[in-house]
Design a protein around this motif. Structure first.
Motif, PDB file in Angstrom:
ATOM      1  N   SER A 127     145.042  -5.591   7.538  1.00  0.00           N
ATOM      2  CA  SER A 127     146.297  -5.467   8.285  1.00  0.00           C
ATOM      3  C   SER A 127     146.417  -7.335   8.530  1.00  0.00           C
ATOM      4  N   LEU A 128     144.771  -7.904   8.676  1.00  0.00           N
ATOM      5  CA  LEU A 128     144.713  -9.252   9.501  1.00  0.00           C
ATOM      6  C   LEU A 128     144.971 -10.074   8.220  1.00  0.00           C
ATOM      7  N   VAL A 129     145.205  -9.305   7.056  1.00  0.00           N
ATOM      8  CA  VAL A 129     145.382 -10.295   5.858  1.00  0.00           C
ATOM      9  C   VAL A 129     146.967 -10.475   5.644  1.00  0.00           C
ATOM     10  N   CYS A 130     147.479  -9.599   5.913  1.00  0.00           N
ATOM     11  CA  CYS A 130     148.756  -9.367   5.841  1.00  0.00           C
ATOM     12  C   CYS A 130     149.591  -9.851   6.618  1.00  0.00           C
ATOM     13  N   GLY A 131     148.765  -9.863   7.534  1.00  0.00           N
ATOM     14  CA  GLY A 131     149.616 -10.820   8.933  1.00  0.00           C
ATOM     15  C   GLY A 131     149.237 -11.488   8.906  1.00  0.00           C
ATOM     16  N   MET A 132     148.324 -12.638   8.260  1.00  0.00           N
ATOM     17  CA  MET A 132     148.777 -14.041   7.658  1.00  0.00           C
ATOM     18  C   MET A 132     149.464 -14.601   6.953  1.00  0.00           C
ATOM     19  N   LEU A 133     149.194 -13.589   6.206  1.00  0.00           N
ATOM     20  CA  LEU A 133     150.359 -13.631   4.665  1.00  0.00           C
ATOM     21  C   LEU A 133     151.904 -13.492   6.031  1.00  0.00           C
ATOM     22  N   VAL A 134     152.443 -13.028   5.775  1.00  0.00           N
ATOM     23  CA  VAL A 134     153.991 -13.177   6.276  1.00  0.00           C
ATOM     24  C   VAL A 134     153.549 -14.000   7.601  1.00  0.00           C
ATOM     25  N   THR A 135     152.961 -14.267   8.543  1.00  0.00           N
ATOM     26  CA  THR A 135     152.689 -15.219   9.361  1.00  0.00           C
ATOM     27  C   THR A 135     152.674 -16.711   8.753  1.00  0.00           C
ATOM     28  N   THR A 136     152.435 -17.087   7.270  1.00  0.00           N
ATOM     29  CA  THR A 136     152.684 -18.193   6.391  1.00  0.00           C
ATOM     30  C   THR A 136     153.989 -17.909   6.349  1.00  0.00           C
ATOM     31  N   ASN A 137     154.921 -16.434   5.944  1.00  0.00           N
ATOM     32  CA  ASN A 137     155.619 -17.346   4.619  1.00  0.00           C
ATOM     33  C   ASN A 137     156.996 -17.373   6.267  1.00  0.00           C
ATOM     34  N   TRP A 138     157.132 -16.786   7.154  1.00  0.00           N
ATOM     35  CA  TRP A 138     157.733 -16.743   8.775  1.00  0.00           C
ATOM     36  C   TRP A 138     157.347 -18.248   8.789  1.00  0.00           C
ATOM     37  N   GLY A 139     156.384 -18.769   9.045  1.00  0.00           N
ATOM     38  CA  GLY A 139     156.169 -19.797   9.889  1.00  0.00           C
ATOM     39  C   GLY A 139     156.917 -20.735   8.550  1.00  0.00           C
ATOM     40  N   VAL A 140     156.735 -20.960   7.523  1.00  0.00           N
ATOM     41  CA  VAL A 140     157.112 -21.955   6.199  1.00  0.00           C
ATOM     42  C   VAL A 140     158.703 -21.954   6.905  1.00  0.00           C
ATOM     43  N   TYR A 141     159.466 -20.341   6.547  1.00  0.00           N
ATOM     44  CA  TYR A 141     161.050 -20.583   6.279  1.00  0.00           C
ATOM     45  C   TYR A 141     160.895 -20.544   7.750  1.00  0.00           C
ATOM     46  N   ILE A 142     160.848 -20.941   9.233  1.00  0.00           N
ATOM     47  CA  ILE A 142     161.920 -22.100   9.528  1.00  0.00           C
ATOM     48  C   ILE A 142     161.434 -23.574   9.758  1.00  0.00           C
ATOM     49  N   TYR A 143     159.718 -23.580   9.507  1.00  0.00           N
ATOM     50  CA  TYR A 143     160.108 -24.909   9.475  1.00  0.00           C
ATOM     51  C   TYR A 143     160.737 -25.572   8.488  1.00  0.00           C
ATOM     52  N   ALA A 144     161.390 -24.812   7.282  1.00  0.00           N
ATOM     53  CA  ALA A 144     162.362 -25.310   5.824  1.00  0.00           C
ATOM     54  C   ALA A 144     163.794 -24.955   6.553  1.00  0.00           C
ATOM     55  N   VAL A 145     163.883 -24.160   7.490  1.00  0.00           N
ATOM     56  CA  VAL A 145     165.670 -23.800   8.098  1.00  0.00           C
ATOM     57  C   VAL A 145     165.604 -25.175   9.050  1.00  0.00           C
ATOM     58  N   ASN A 146     165.051 -25.283  10.130  1.00  0.00           N
ATOM     59  CA  ASN A 146     164.828 -26.277  10.841  1.00  0.00           C
ATOM     60  C   ASN A 146     165.050 -27.342  10.666  1.00  0.00           C
ATOM     61  N   SER A 147     164.133 -27.398   9.257  1.00  0.00           N
ATOM     62  CA  SER A 147     163.947 -29.365   8.933  1.00  0.00           C
ATOM     63  C   SER A 147     164.851 -29.235   7.468  1.00  0.00           C
ATOM     64  N   GLY A 148     166.089 -28.817   7.401  1.00  0.00           N
ATOM     65  CA  GLY A 148     166.816 -29.132   6.544  1.00  0.00           C
ATOM     66  C   GLY A 148     166.690 -28.855   4.970  1.00  0.00           C
ATOM     67  N   HIS A 149     165.515 -27.623   5.152  1.00  0.00           N
ATOM     68  CA  HIS A 149     165.673 -27.332   3.648  1.00  0.00           C
ATOM     69  C   HIS A 149     165.369 -25.848   3.661  1.00  0.00           C
ATOM     70  N   VAL A 150     167.026 -25.838   3.565  1.00  0.00           N
ATOM     71  CA  VAL A 150     167.512 -23.963   3.269  1.00  0.00           C
ATOM     72  C   VAL A 150     167.509 -23.423   1.710  1.00  0.00           C
ATOM     73  N   LEU A 151     168.076 -25.106   1.697  1.00  0.00           N
ATOM     74  CA  LEU A 151     167.561 -24.446  -0.853  1.00  0.00           C
ATOM     75  C   LEU A 151     166.171 -24.438  -1.207  1.00  0.00           C
ATOM     76  N   ASP A 152     165.518 -25.004   0.258  1.00  0.00           N
ATOM     77  CA  ASP A 152     164.060 -24.885  -0.569  1.00  0.00           C
ATOM     78  C   ASP A 152     163.066 -23.055  -0.861  1.00  0.00           C
ATOM     79  N   ALA A 153     164.105 -22.603   0.477  1.00  0.00           N
ATOM     80  CA  ALA A 153     163.727 -21.035   0.987  1.00  0.00           C
ATOM     81  C   ALA A 153     164.552 -20.659   0.493  1.00  0.00           C
ATOM     82  N   SER A 154     165.464 -21.068  -0.392  1.00  0.00           N
ATOM     83  CA  SER A 154     166.541 -19.489  -1.021  1.00  0.00           C
ATOM     84  C   SER A 154     165.736 -20.145  -2.478  1.00  0.00           C
ATOM     85  N   LEU A 155     165.405 -21.319  -2.995  1.00  0.00           N
ATOM     86  CA  LEU A 155     164.539 -21.089  -4.330  1.00  0.00           C
ATOM     87  C   LEU A 155     163.449 -20.222  -4.288  1.00  0.00           C
TER      88      LEU A 155
END
Length: 300
Positions: A76-104
């Motif tokens: 669960s810790l490994v899963c938590g690290m992976l999903v945290t990475t996914n959530w964090g990069v997604y938030i950064y992508a959206v809030n830094s003007g890279h929604v199309l990169d998130a879509s890709l």
């Protein structure tokens, strides 16, 4: 499986993907807040919400049993690290003007899942899936060569979620209990970061989110948890290949949100790369639609 049950399941899963695809709107409301701060808040409030849900559904014994199992906690810790990475990069992508990169990222995620299936789980791809994989790889190579930019954000989003799914295959817990443990194992790190950010880092929440805007922070847990629970309810009522077809609603909505809501510019080279990937996706979609037709004939 009755047609009524299938229809209800398909509706619930569709609602889940629509919510995921429209999350751009929610995170844009918090675009002025540091992405790491939002990620920490998202983790903690997701954990709080899942704790409440599990307690209300009388799953205390299951929670304690899972916490006593060291292997489950570590996975669960490994899963938590992976999903945290996914959530964090997604938030950064959206809030830094890279929604199309998130879509890709979410367009190529199924391709990466297929690759992991072949390499790690020795699964065999159908001809249509092989064609989809080839087109996806071609689209990424085209983008790299023509733009000179490595699609790092997209690969982080797609790759982290693909690996997350692979590790979760070894975690034998219900979806709600699994999400609870994943967020619980990451909560200490989130609390440490929040303490640092609000003491040393100078982040003052009451200034960033005055008054009722403060409610957007616990809402981050809601918008994270509710779609995932809807998915797990709906996917149990429909064939998995149908869930695979509906999955493309999310990145498609994100793509259009990036252009028409966020106002991002889609240059010709990136458009061509998207088209190459879309063409590949159509092969797998076509195959799954034929599977649906065959299943419908058998049930008649």
């Amino acid at each position: 499986m009755s047609n009524e049950r299938k229809s209800g399941g398909a509706l619930v899963v569709t609602g889940c993907y629509v919510l995921w695809g429209c999350l751009v709107v929610f995170w844009n409301l918090l675009s002025h807040v540091d992405s790491m701060f939002l990620l920490a808040q998202r983790l903690i409030w997701s954990m709080v919400l899942m704790t409440v849900v599990l307690l209300l559904t009388d799953q205390r014994k299951a929670m304690l049993a899972a916490l006593k199992d060291l292997r489950t906690v570590l996975l669960s810790l490994v899963c938590g690290m992976l999903v945290t990475t996914n959530w964090g990069v997604y938030i950064y992508a959206v809030n830094s003007g890279h929604v199309l990169d998130a879509s890709l990222g979410y367009f190529i995620e199924p391709i990466l899942v297929g690759l992991l299936g072949v390499i790690v789980f020795k699964e065999k791809l159908s001809l249509a899936e092989k064609i989809t994989f080839a087109f996806g790889a071609a689209g990424l190579v085209y983008m790299l060569v023509t733009t000179g930019q490595f699609p790092g954000l997209a690969l982080l989003i797609g790759g982290s979620f693909a690996f997350y799914g692979a590790v979760k295959k070894a975690v034998h817990l219900s979806a709600g209990l699994s999400l609870f443990l994943e967020t619980l194992t990451m909560t200490p790190f989130a609390l440490i970061y929040l303490t640092y950010a609000m003491t040393v880092g100078g982040i003052h929440v009451e200034e960033l989110l005055p008054g009722v805007q403060m409610l957007l922070l616990p809402a981050a847990g809601v918008v994270t948890t509710v779609p995932l629970l809807l998915f797990n309810i709906g996917v149990q009522r429909i064939p998995y290949y149908l869930a695979g077809i509906l999955m493309y609603i999310n990145p498609t909505l994100q793509f259009f949100m990036g252009i028409f809501y966020a106002g991002e510019t889609l240059d010709l080279n990136r458009l061509v790369a998207f088209i190459i990937i879309w063409v590949g996706v159509l092969f797998t979609l076509g195959e799954k639609l034929r599977m649906m037709a065959r299943q419908r004939k058998k049930s008649e």
